[in-house]
Design an enzyme around this catalytic site. Structure first.
Site, PDB file in Angstrom:
ATOM      1  CD  GLN A 205      48.903  35.777  35.796  1.00 59.94           C
ATOM      2  OE1 GLN A 205      48.722  34.588  36.137  1.00 59.94           O
ATOM      3  NE2 GLN A 205      47.546  36.368  35.561  1.00 59.94           N
ATOM      4  CD  GLU A 287      38.715  33.549  38.996  1.00 59.48           C
ATOM      5  OE1 GLU A 287      39.833  32.629  39.800  1.00 59.48           O
ATOM      6  OE2 GLU A 287      39.316  34.662  38.404  1.00 59.48           O
ATOM      7  CG  HIS A 290      41.451  30.987  42.419  1.00 55.88           C
ATOM      8  ND1 HIS A 290      42.402  31.170  41.691  1.00 55.88           N
ATOM      9  CD2 HIS A 290      41.858  31.671  43.724  1.00 55.88           C
ATOM     10  CE1 HIS A 290      43.556  32.093  42.288  1.00 55.88           C
ATOM     11  NE2 HIS A 290      43.060  31.976  43.561  1.00 55.88           N
TER      12      HIS A 290
HETATM   13 ZN   LIG Z   1      42.872  30.476  39.631  1.00 50.51          ZN
END
Ligand SMILES: [Zn+2]
Length: 320
Positions: A205, A287, A290
């Protein structure tokens, strides 16, 4: 003799009359005293201010005596009544609700409670809280709660390349099992899901975020990626899901596969973590791809009540 008797009788009557007058006087005195005392009570003052008996009961149930006393000396507080009746009102946050309301006059009680419960009355990344990993698959990670660089789930399993283009991708076992069940059911309905992102380490990340930050600056990086420690992908509980037919962030939302997830994912314990119009509460714009595992019970609750996981966490887990 007769005269004495009469005199005695007369005295008895006088005495009785006097006693009666005294009793009436005491009775009136007590009543007056009680009335004066009652006028000093919060109940009387609140009734005078226009609160109903039910509203007074609500105030007495939710507030301390001192708070009710303060309230009894100001105008009727309609907004406070709305706050107290909100289904997700948390007593400990009362002064934060009131402060936020003062600074944001136009917001409804519902919006004020949601905002404060999700901490979004504070700036992102300013108000730092440690994620309680003991909550297991109900742990929260957002722009306030974060994981430290060493956090790694201890039950990661490899995702078969049947469900993911490429090898070496991992997710927590509880999530994988639920996903495979969901995948099999969707297949029966003619939909083939494909995972596009799964567990991500802190370092991964960091490199995603730093890539954006170095090229376009912090503001842009923050708009497109979570800072390291603040990505839900580090929990091993989130999957980015597309279908074999709809594979991009721009076309997935209108697809039958997305529709299928909206109607069925909760039965397998998954929720769309960042839904349309929830950015103010989750910190992330919509999103469609997600999906976060929270278990069937919580996913079902969120599906039925249409609140964010951040709101659920504040009310049922943190203050439950
Ligand atoms: Zn995601």
């Amino acid at each position: 003799m007769k005269k004495t008797k009469l005199k005695l009788k007369k005295n008895v009557w006088i005495a009785l009359g006097g006693a009666l007058v005294l009793i009436v006087a005491i009775f009136i005195g007590v009543k007056v005293y009680q009335t004066v005392q009652y006028h000093k009570t919060n109940e009387y003052k609140l009734l005078e201010l226009g609160y109903t008996e039910d509203e007074i009961q609500l105030l007495e149930d939710c507030l301390t005596e001192e708070e009710v006393t303060t309230l009894a000396s100001t105008d009727k507080d309609e907004f406070l009544l709305e706050l107290l009746q909100d289904p997700y009102f948390i007593k400990d946050y009362l002064s934060r609700y009131q402060t936020y309301h003062t600074e944001n006059e136009g917001k409804t009680a519902r919006q004020v409670v949601s905002t404060v419960n999700t901490n979004t009355d504070y700036a992102y990344y300013d108000y730092n809280l440690d994620t309680d990993t003991n909550q297991d698959y109900l742990m929260i990670v957002n722009k306030y709660y974060h994981l430290d660089s060493s956090y790694q789930p201890n039950d990661l399993v490899n995702i078969s390349n049947q469900y993911y283009y490429g090898e070496g991708h991992q997710i927590r076992k509880v999530v994988y099992d639920a996903f495979v069940d969901m995948w099999n059911q969707a297949k029966k309905d003619g939909i083939y899901f494909i995972v596009n992102s799964s567990y991500r380490t802190y370092a991964e990340q960091q490199s995603v975020y730093d890539g954006y930050k170095n090229s376009y600056g912090t503001t842009y990086a923050d708009s497109i990626a979570a800072r390291p420690g603040y990505s839900e992908h580090q929990t091993g509980l989130s999957l980015d899901i597309f279908s074999t037919e709809y594979t991009t962030t721009s076309n997935f939302k209108g697809s039958p596969a997305y529709e299928w997830l909206v109607n069925n994912a909760y039965k397998y314990g998954f929720i769309q973590r960042y839904k349309e119009d929830t950015e103010e509460l989750t910190g992330f714009s919509e999103e469609a791809w997600h999906w976060r595992y929270v278990g069937v019970e919580v996913a079902t609750y969120l599906h039925e009540h249409d609140i964010t996981f951040d709101e659920y966490y504040a009310y049922f887990i943190l203050n439950g």
